[in-house]
Design an enzyme around this catalytic site. Structure first.
Site, PDB file in Angstrom:
ATOM      1  N   SER A 141     -97.823  18.887  14.142  1.00  0.00           N
ATOM      2  CA  SER A 141     -97.285  18.358  13.176  1.00  0.00           C
ATOM      3  C   SER A 141     -98.644  18.097  12.050  1.00  0.00           C
ATOM      4  CB  SER A 141     -97.071  16.136  13.778  1.00  0.00           C
ATOM      5  OG  SER A 141     -97.478  15.645  13.117  1.00  0.00           O
ATOM      6  N   TYR A 154    -100.766   9.421  18.942  1.00  0.00           N
ATOM      7  CA  TYR A 154     -99.518  11.023  18.533  1.00  0.00           C
ATOM      8  C   TYR A 154    -100.410  11.645  18.421  1.00  0.00           C
ATOM      9  CZ  TYR A 154     -95.819  13.336  16.306  1.00  0.00           C
ATOM     10  OH  TYR A 154     -94.673  14.214  16.059  1.00  0.00           O
ATOM     11  N   LYS A 158    -101.034  15.884  18.859  1.00  0.00           N
ATOM     12  CA  LYS A 158    -101.043  17.399  18.367  1.00  0.00           C
ATOM     13  C   LYS A 158    -101.594  18.131  17.517  1.00  0.00           C
ATOM     14  CE  LYS A 158     -96.666  16.476  18.200  1.00  0.00           C
ATOM     15  NZ  LYS A 158     -95.373  17.175  19.239  1.00  0.00           N
TER      16      LYS A 158
END
Ligand SMILES: NC(=O)c1ccc[n+]([C@@H]2O[C@H](COP(=O)([O-])OP(=O)(O)OC[C@H]3O[C@@H](n4cnc5c(N)ncnc54)[C@H](OP(=O)(O)O)[C@@H]3O)[C@@H](O)[C@H]2O)c1
Length: 256
Positions: A141, A154, A158
């Site tokens: 991401s 998160y 990533k």
């Protein structure tokens, strides 16, 4: 260039919705045999109608340790190979500052977003790619490049996934190429809270390319990485409508 994957078999985790389904469809349209996996069988079954071509599913939770072997064995049994592995499925159980994230949610994010891509790649390597070659694509991401108010945990994993891509690419060449895609905001259910309503229009107006991403945008990039890009490994393609390079937050120059 008409990119084709005839005779190749791809396994796409999280292939029953969103970006994974977009990738699975791009592969099936290019002639690949496509196995998708996600937790809910009925969701996979419905997705096959959209994906079309020679596609099938095995329902699975990628975070459970025994599942990689079961699904990869099942894919080889069904289609005879695993030439392309797309580590796409991910989760985000915590929205808030990293400093407040509890251990169960930290562990869950690690298990699904980082441990699973490594374990599924290890298993695909052992069972097929070491002998026969292949291509691995990890879905990271743009969050992996930045800090974030609510998505810090998160984003950390990533970023780690991009490093894993480089490390495995260095280890697995020349037989196996390992690359990564870092999407910007894509109109899927996972990200709906970020793009639904007026917020979506505000974001797209800020992007140099003036629209949000669609799963097809990532499908196109994954097709390039698997069917072409033969001298590319360890790299991350950013597909974000220009989000990362937009001009923002710069201090004005002084007059004169
Ligand atoms: N959408 C965005 O804006 C965006 C931006 C950057 C990166 N990404 C990344 O792109 C990837 C796909 O996201 P998306 O937006 O397409 O999400 P999505 O629309 O929610 O789809 C997620 C898919 O993964 C499956 N899945 C979720 N947890 C799973 C698990 N533990 N085991 C197996 N399958 C699981 C879901 O099906 P089941 O419910 O049946 O399991 C579904 O097929 C993720 O890695 C995400 O981090 C998304």
């Amino acid at each position: 260039m008409d990119l084709r994957l005839d005779g190749k078999t791809a396994l796409v985790t999280g292939g029953s919705a969103g970006i994974g389904k977009g990738i699975a469809k791009a592969f099936a349209d290019a002639g690949a045999q496509v196995m998708i996996t996600s937790r809910k069988a009925e969701k996979c079954e419905a997705a096959l109608v959209d994906i079309g071509g020679d596609s099938d599913y095995i329902a699975s939770h990628i975070g459970q340790l025994e599942e990689a072997e079961r699904v990869i064995d099942g894919t080889i049994e069904r289609f005879g190979a695993v030439d392309i592995l797309v580590n796409n499925a991910a989760t985000n159980p915590w929205a808030g500052p990293m400093i407040d994230c509890d251990v169960p949610r930290l562990d869950k994010t690690y298990e699904v977003n980082l441990r699973a891509p490594l374990q599924w790649t290890q298993t695909a390597w052992q069972k097929w790619m070491q002998e026969n070659g292949g291509s691995v694509i990890n879905i990271s991401s743009v969050g992996g490049f930045t800090t974030s108010e609510a998505l810090g945990v998160y984003c950390m994993f990533k970023d780690a996934l991009m490093h894993m891509t480089r490390q495995l690419a260095a280890e697995l060449g020349p037989k196996v190429r390992v690359n990564c895609i870092a999407p910007g905001l894509i109109r899927t259910d996972f990200a709906k809270v970020l793009w639904d309503g007026p917020r979506g229009k505000m974001i797209s107006d800020m992007l140099p390319l003036r629209r949000l991403g669609e799963p097809e945008d990532i499908g196109e990039a994954a097709l390039y990485l698997s069917a072409s890009a033969s001298w590319m490994t360890g790299n991350t393609l950013t597909i974000d409508g220009g989000e990362l390079i937009r001009i923002a937050g710069e201090l004005p120059l002084e007059d004169g």
